[in-house]
Design an enzyme around this catalytic site. Structure first.
Site: not given
Ligand SMILES: Nc1ncnc2c1ncn2[C@@H]1O[C@H](COP(=O)(O)OP(=O)(O)O)[C@@H](O)[C@H]1O
Ligand SMILES: NC(=O)OP(=O)(O)O
Length: 322
Positions: A9-10
């Protein structure tokens, strides 16, 4: 190599999580430049993407306009996000190809993911969607029957049903497009969840599948060489958020399984990415990488990221016509 890139999502909203159409198009355009790097390096690429912020916003629209237009179910909202994100990805990918003189085309496939109607994910919602709200506002929505969870520093977020992905039903369409030379966007938002009826047909169900877990299923079914999970950090870390945090580079399957069992990767963020990476390699895939979007080409070259490699040569996939 065939590379499946799962975009978080980022990578698809503005820097502050903004989901305006302009911010989304800009963010997707930036992400597709990095995908174009892989294509330019000679790889075949399938892109999948999340939809949590977008599908949550559609649910809010549903509720606000319910007295004027009929609300649509969650699987329809998921399908709509595949459409909007998919066409934007294809537009911006083809623009990136053209600007580099690459004669490649892109296509997006509306993709269904088979789930089990008795999956416990239907009774215990776990998938965070939509915007973050302060507790006071979330409380009012909980009183109206919604499930919300405390997601830490950003606030509370709505959670919805999220069954396990069993099979990507449109895998053959993706393979056919790959064979024809397309870069394919597929299984967006984890795929539209469907269940099989006793008569053998399928129908949509109200849920949002985790896109990282679906990416692992699709990558195996396509016979992908590498599964890349693109997020906002270069490495998964152990001791994340502590003074002893340590980035993980090349790790064995067993070592990574140990860290996961030890709770090193937060559920709802790094947890599903690591689980997907483990499942892909455990299931016979060659290599999984978790890294920052900007580094995906270096990660596929083995230079950066948290890399889990199969201890044995990759096993053939059940799909034989690749
Ligand atoms: N063990 C870990 N190592 C690195 N990042 C982690 C960890 N646990 C949680 N995170 C968090 O996970 C985030 C990435 O997941 P998320 O925000 O769901 O990403 P995306 O939206 O790109 O799918 C990182 O920015 C960090 O804040
Ligand atoms: N469907 C789904 O996993 O969306 P996000 O990655 O935005 O959470």
């Amino acid at each position: 190599m065939l590379v499946l890139v799962a975009l978080g999502g980022n990578a698809m909203t503005g820097p502050d999580g903004s989901a305006t159409p302009h911010a989304q198009r800009e963010a997707i355009g930036r992400a597709m430049q990095r995908v174009a790097d892989l294509v330019e390096a000679g790889h075949d690429v399938v892109v999948t993407h999340g939809n949590g912020p977008q599908v949550g916003n559609l649910l809010v629209k549903n509720e606000l306009a319910a007295h004027v237009v009929p609300p649509v179910p969650l699987d329809w909202c998921g399908a709509q996000t595949q459409g909007t994100i998919g066409f934007t990805a294809v537009d911006t990918l083809e623009a990136a190809f053209a600007s580099r003189g690459l004669r490649r085309r892109a296509a997006a496939v509306i993709t269904r993911t088979l789930v089990d109607a008795s999956d416990p994910g239907f009774t215990t919602p776990t998938k965070p969607v939509g915007r973050f709200l302060p507790h006071e506002q979330a409380k009012r929505l909980i009183e109206h029957g919604e499930t919300w969870q405390d997601r830490g520093e950003h606030g509370w977020r709505r959670v919805v049903a999220s069954p396990e992905p069993l099979e990507v039903l449109d895998t053959h369409a993706v393979l056919t497009l790959l064979h024809a030379g397309y870069v394919v966007v597929a299984a967006g938002g984890g795929g539209i969840p469907v269940v099989r009826t006793p008569g053998g047909t399928v129908h949509g169900v109200e849920a949002v599948v985790d896109k990282d877990l679906t990416a692992a299923v699709l990558a195996r079914a396509l016979g992908a060489d590498v599964l890349v999970t693109a997020t906002d950090v270069e490495h998964a870390e152990v001791g994340f958020g502590t003074p002893h945090a340590r980035p993980l580079g090349r790790v064995s399957l067993e070592e990574m399984e140990g860290y996961a069992a030890d709770g090193q990767f937060a559920s709802g963020s790094m947890g599903p990415k690591v689980e997907a990476a483990l499942r892909f390699v455990r299931g016979g895939g060659r290599r999984s990488v978790i890294t920052a979007l900007d580094r995906i080409a270096d990660a596929v070259a083995g230079e950066v990221g948290t890399i889990i490699e199969s201890p044995t040569p990759a096993t053939p996939t059940p799909t034989t016509d690749r």
